[in-house]
Design a protein around this motif. Structure first.
Motif, PDB file in Angstrom:
ATOM      1  N   ILE A  51     -23.468   7.317 -44.458  1.00 22.46           N
ATOM      2  CA  ILE A  51     -24.289   7.880 -43.215  1.00 22.46           C
ATOM      3  C   ILE A  51     -25.337   8.903 -43.922  1.00 22.46           C
ATOM      4  N   GLU A  52     -26.414   9.227 -43.241  1.00 20.44           N
ATOM      5  CA  GLU A  52     -27.363  10.066 -43.500  1.00 20.44           C
ATOM      6  C   GLU A  52     -26.823  11.789 -43.493  1.00 20.44           C
ATOM      7  N   ASP A  53     -27.302  12.666 -44.285  1.00 22.77           N
ATOM      8  CA  ASP A  53     -26.825  14.085 -43.978  1.00 22.77           C
ATOM      9  C   ASP A  53     -27.247  14.764 -43.004  1.00 22.77           C
ATOM     10  N   GLN A  54     -28.122  14.112 -42.046  1.00 21.08           N
ATOM     11  CA  GLN A  54     -28.201  14.994 -40.850  1.00 21.08           C
ATOM     12  C   GLN A  54     -27.169  14.375 -39.817  1.00 21.08           C
ATOM     13  N   SER A  55     -26.325  13.523 -40.129  1.00 22.37           N
ATOM     14  CA  SER A  55     -25.098  13.330 -39.154  1.00 22.37           C
ATOM     15  C   SER A  55     -24.368  14.638 -38.841  1.00 22.37           C
ATOM     16  N   THR A  56     -23.875  14.894 -37.916  1.00 20.84           N
ATOM     17  CA  THR A  56     -23.052  15.975 -37.173  1.00 20.84           C
ATOM     18  C   THR A  56     -21.888  15.745 -36.470  1.00 20.84           C
ATOM     19  N   MET A  57     -21.223  16.897 -36.108  1.00 21.18           N
ATOM     20  CA  MET A  57     -20.083  16.462 -35.086  1.00 21.18           C
ATOM     21  C   MET A  57     -19.863  17.821 -34.288  1.00 21.18           C
ATOM     22  N   THR A  58     -19.404  17.907 -33.181  1.00 22.61           N
ATOM     23  CA  THR A  58     -18.829  18.929 -32.287  1.00 22.61           C
ATOM     24  C   THR A  58     -17.325  18.801 -31.872  1.00 22.61           C
ATOM     25  N   LEU A  59     -17.002  20.073 -31.492  1.00 22.30           N
ATOM     26  CA  LEU A  59     -15.527  20.132 -30.935  1.00 22.30           C
ATOM     27  C   LEU A  59     -15.604  20.851 -29.814  1.00 22.30           C
ATOM     28  N   THR A  60     -15.074  20.211 -28.734  1.00 23.62           N
ATOM     29  CA  THR A  60     -15.008  21.248 -27.672  1.00 23.62           C
ATOM     30  C   THR A  60     -13.521  21.242 -26.992  1.00 23.62           C
ATOM     31  N   LYS A  61     -13.041  22.492 -26.697  1.00 26.90           N
ATOM     32  CA  LYS A  61     -11.387  22.531 -26.251  1.00 26.90           C
ATOM     33  C   LYS A  61     -11.637  22.753 -24.734  1.00 26.90           C
ATOM     34  N   GLU A  62     -11.400  21.742 -23.755  1.00 22.80           N
ATOM     35  CA  GLU A  62     -11.288  22.017 -22.258  1.00 22.80           C
ATOM     36  C   GLU A  62     -12.896  22.352 -22.039  1.00 22.80           C
ATOM     37  N   THR A  63     -13.928  21.628 -22.349  1.00 20.39           N
ATOM     38  CA  THR A  63     -15.223  21.977 -22.102  1.00 20.39           C
ATOM     39  C   THR A  63     -15.882  23.173 -22.731  1.00 20.39           C
ATOM     40  N   GLU A  64     -14.926  23.832 -23.393  1.00 20.26           N
ATOM     41  CA  GLU A  64     -15.655  25.075 -24.307  1.00 20.26           C
ATOM     42  C   GLU A  64     -15.663  24.645 -25.887  1.00 20.26           C
ATOM     43  N   GLN A  66     -15.909  24.540 -29.825  1.00 22.37           N
ATOM     44  CA  GLN A  66     -15.444  25.659 -30.648  1.00 22.37           C
ATOM     45  C   GLN A  66     -16.501  25.270 -31.982  1.00 22.37           C
ATOM     46  N   SER A  67     -16.864  26.305 -32.560  1.00 20.60           N
ATOM     47  CA  SER A  67     -17.978  26.234 -33.460  1.00 20.60           C
ATOM     48  C   SER A  67     -17.248  25.878 -34.746  1.00 20.60           C
ATOM     49  N   PHE A  68     -17.678  24.985 -35.564  1.00 22.70           N
ATOM     50  CA  PHE A  68     -17.124  24.708 -37.059  1.00 22.70           C
ATOM     51  C   PHE A  68     -17.803  25.627 -38.091  1.00 22.70           C
ATOM     52  N   ASP A  69     -16.908  26.167 -38.847  1.00 21.48           N
ATOM     53  CA  ASP A  69     -17.425  26.871 -40.043  1.00 21.48           C
ATOM     54  C   ASP A  69     -18.309  26.241 -41.242  1.00 21.48           C
ATOM     55  N   THR A  70     -17.964  25.022 -41.173  1.00 21.34           N
ATOM     56  CA  THR A  70     -18.899  24.030 -41.996  1.00 21.34           C
ATOM     57  C   THR A  70     -18.805  22.671 -41.540  1.00 21.34           C
ATOM     58  N   VAL A  71     -19.938  21.745 -41.560  1.00 22.41           N
ATOM     59  CA  VAL A  71     -19.975  20.593 -41.312  1.00 22.41           C
ATOM     60  C   VAL A  71     -20.590  19.600 -42.424  1.00 22.41           C
ATOM     61  N   THR A  72     -20.044  19.026 -43.245  1.00 26.07           N
ATOM     62  CA  THR A  72     -20.846  18.339 -44.259  1.00 26.07           C
ATOM     63  C   THR A  72     -20.678  16.752 -44.207  1.00 26.07           C
ATOM     64  N   VAL A  73     -21.470  16.127 -44.984  1.00 29.43           N
ATOM     65  CA  VAL A  73     -21.736  14.655 -45.299  1.00 29.43           C
ATOM     66  C   VAL A  73     -21.144  14.108 -46.520  1.00 29.43           C
ATOM     67  N   GLN A  74     -20.170  13.678 -46.727  1.00 32.33           N
ATOM     68  CA  GLN A  74     -19.716  12.909 -48.169  1.00 32.33           C
ATOM     69  C   GLN A  74     -19.626  11.450 -48.075  1.00 32.33           C
ATOM     70  N   GLY A  75     -20.781  10.752 -48.548  1.00 30.09           N
ATOM     71  CA  GLY A  75     -20.773   9.390 -48.647  1.00 30.09           C
ATOM     72  C   GLY A  75     -20.707   8.873 -47.217  1.00 30.09           C
ATOM     73  N   LEU A  78     -17.794  12.206 -42.581  1.00 30.61           N
ATOM     74  CA  LEU A  78     -18.237  13.570 -41.902  1.00 30.61           C
ATOM     75  C   LEU A  78     -17.024  14.336 -41.594  1.00 30.61           C
ATOM     76  N   ILE A  79     -17.366  15.466 -42.283  1.00 25.85           N
ATOM     77  CA  ILE A  79     -16.047  16.395 -42.618  1.00 25.85           C
ATOM     78  C   ILE A  79     -16.374  17.988 -41.785  1.00 25.85           C
ATOM     79  N   GLY A  80     -15.535  18.389 -41.053  1.00 25.29           N
ATOM     80  CA  GLY A  80     -15.596  19.790 -40.184  1.00 25.29           C
ATOM     81  C   GLY A  80     -14.473  20.414 -40.668  1.00 25.29           C
ATOM     82  N   THR A  81     -14.781  21.780 -40.756  1.00 22.38           N
ATOM     83  CA  THR A  81     -13.612  22.787 -41.232  1.00 22.38           C
ATOM     84  C   THR A  81     -13.591  23.965 -40.509  1.00 22.38           C
TER      85      THR A  81
END
Length: 202
Positions: A51-64, A66-75, A78-81
């Motif tokens: 996948i390309e580096d501009q790929s991203t993801m988001t996390l929501t808890k009951e519609t709220e 949750q901000s990731f500290d880091t989102v990275t692409v490795q081959g 797609l990893i979020g921490t």
């Protein structure tokens, strides 16, 4: 003619396979519908192709969100921490990727976190319950002051109780003095009258 037809058919068969390779989630943590019972600080999605580096993801808890500290692409990953562990609740991990062939793809992975209560939390709850019980047993300052006032009042009443006897004695003494004085006056009057009668008789 037959060769052209075979080429076209082969292309039509291969092209969907190539596209579907990018649309398939190979593995993820957490997986769809999974219940997490351990601390979770890293989420990842691995796709069937890079996948390309501009790929991203988001996390929501009951519609709220949750901000990731880091989102990275490795081959193809797609990893979020997070710097902290996710708390109990229902979550949805949404992803949006750009495949190498230029396709923009999206998807969602719902999961839940249900961590057991820790020993520290149980200990804290027990200590809180104990403090509440102790506060209920210890009398308040107001009650203590009231008890002290009642005891002081009782002592004062005991100390002042002999006063009526003293007053009675004083009244008795006063009446005795008055009786004696009246008696002496009467005797003096009688004596004076007797002396006057004697002088007139002479």
């Amino acid at each position: 003619m037959k060769k052209k037809m075979l080429t076209i058919l082969s292309f039509l068969l291969i092209f969907p396979l190539a596209v579907s390779a990018h649309t398939t989630v190979k593995t993820s943590n957490p997986s769809e519908g999974e219940e997490i019972t351990q601390e979770l600080t890293e989420l990842f999605i691995e796709f069937a192709g890079e996948i390309e580096d501009q790929s991203t993801m988001t996390l929501t808890k009951e519609t709220e969100e949750q901000s990731f500290d880091t989102v990275t692409v490795q081959g193809s990953k797609l990893i979020g921490t997070f710097n902290r562990s996710l708390t109990n609740g229902s979550y949805v991990l949404s992803w949006k990727i750009a495949a190498k062939d230029g396709h923009i793809l999206t998807g969602e992975i719902p999961f839940t976190v249900n961590l057991p209560a820790t020993e520290e939390e149980n200990t804290t709850n027990k200590e809180t319950d104990t403090l509440i019980d102790e506060e209920a047993e210890v009398p308040s300052d107001t009650e203590s002051n009231q008890n002290d006032k009642e005891e002081t009042t009782s002592v004062n009443e005991e100390q002042t109780s002999p006063e009526p006897e003293t007053n009675a004695k004083e009244e008795t003494n006063n009446s005795s003095v008055a009786t004696i004085s009246i008696t002496i006056l009467i005797l003096l009057l009688i004596g004076g009258a007797w002396i006057l009668f004697r002088k007139r008789g002479k």
